[in-house]
Design an enzyme around this catalytic site. Structure first.
Site, PDB file in Angstrom:
ATOM      1  N   ASP A  10       1.096  -0.900   0.099  1.00  0.00           N
ATOM      2  CA  ASP A  10       0.131  -0.115  -0.497  1.00  0.00           C
ATOM      3  C   ASP A  10       1.260   1.494  -0.044  1.00  0.00           C
ATOM      4  OD1 ASP A  10      -2.390   1.661   0.830  1.00  0.00           O
ATOM      5  OD2 ASP A  10      -1.645   1.931   2.692  1.00  0.00           O
ATOM      6  N   ASP A  12       0.008   5.617   1.212  1.00  0.00           N
ATOM      7  CA  ASP A  12      -0.669   6.222   2.170  1.00  0.00           C
ATOM      8  C   ASP A  12      -0.315   5.390   3.040  1.00  0.00           C
ATOM      9  OD1 ASP A  12      -2.486   8.748   0.997  1.00  0.00           O
ATOM     10  OD2 ASP A  12      -1.517   7.147  -0.608  1.00  0.00           O
ATOM     11  N   ASP A 169      -0.869  -0.475   6.183  1.00  0.00           N
ATOM     12  CA  ASP A 169      -1.197   0.085   7.528  1.00  0.00           C
ATOM     13  C   ASP A 169      -2.606  -0.293   7.678  1.00  0.00           C
ATOM     14  OD1 ASP A 169      -2.349   3.400   7.358  1.00  0.00           O
ATOM     15  OD2 ASP A 169      -1.921   2.276   5.045  1.00  0.00           O
TER      16      ASP A 169
END
Length: 242
Positions: A10, A12, A169
């Site tokens: 991922d 961001d 995250d």
């Protein structure tokens, strides 16, 4: 040797801390439309499903679709200029990526960010680091659907090169990995707390880039930053011990 031969990240909250630029652009957009602005904590909670969903969560309840579309356009215009004002890689991430590439690991980015922003930020901060860079594209379902992961793997030449893992995250990333039938390594330095990650089923939670590297290597780590290696519970991995 790294246990995985393909690592899909991922963007961001995982590779880049983009929160302040997202927050500032969101509030610029809301103010431009005469709407109440949002706090940094609210923005943190809203991100993860792409810009359109961020705006839908941030605008007042009952906002019509035409106004949401106008806000989306305003956001894109502003963010195209200001997406890198405050954005920075998380500590240890560039070095980790360099070590993985040095071992011949295939690397990809899969993000619910618009493709133009993914391309720009990856080009600025990680030029040449990735074999595939996939943002939101027409006709490709965004995360947590598996489609963007499949596109990334296809652009890297398919699955023949060995086992893959997904790193993210948020709860969106945990769900994406599950949809793509990949193991998931979660990081706690991004937009969700360790407790939030654990509640969404994250089995391996890493607090630092060094812990993530040990997890990618398939080796047992040591206590650090509140995380310890705890085999046998919810999947062998780093789990939160407050």
């Amino acid at each position: 040797m790294t246990h995985y031969s393909t690592v899909i990240f991922d963007l961001d909250g995982t590779l880049l801390d983009t929160l302040e630029d997202l927050h500032l652009t969101l509030n610029h957009t809301l103010a431009a439309l005469g709407m109440p602005t949002r706090t940094l904590a609210e923005t943190r909670a809203f991100v993860g499903n792409g810009i359109r969903r961020l705006i839908e969560r941030a605008v007042p309840a009952g906002t019509d679709e035409a106004t949401v579309a106008k806000a989306n356009a305003e956001f894109d215009t502003h963010y195209a200029v200001h997406c890198n004002d405050h954005t920075r890689p998380y500590p240890g991430v560039p070095e980790l990526l360099a070590r993985l590439r040095g071992r011949g690991v295939r690397l990809a980015v899969v993000s619910n960010k618009t493709q133009y922003a993914v391309d720009e930020l990856v080009g600025i901060h990680f030029e040449g680091a990735f074999d595939a860079v996939v943002g939101v594209r027409p006709g490709v379902a965004r995360k947590p659907a598996r489609d963007m992961v499949d596109v990334a793997i296809a652009e890297m030449g398919g699955v023949a090169c060995g086992p893959s893992v997904y790193v993210g995250d948020s709860e969106v990333d945990v769900a994406t990995a599950a949809a793509a039938e990949l193991p998931c390594l979660s990081v706690s330095w991004g937009f969700r707390t360790p407790e939030q990650l654990a509640e969404t089923g994250a089995a391996t939670i890493c607090a630092t880039a060094d812990e993530l590297e040990r997890a990618l290597d398939g080796t047992k780590g040591t206590k650090g930053d509140g995380f310890v290696w705890h085999p046998g519970t919810k999947g062998d991995g780093f789990v939160w011990h407050p």
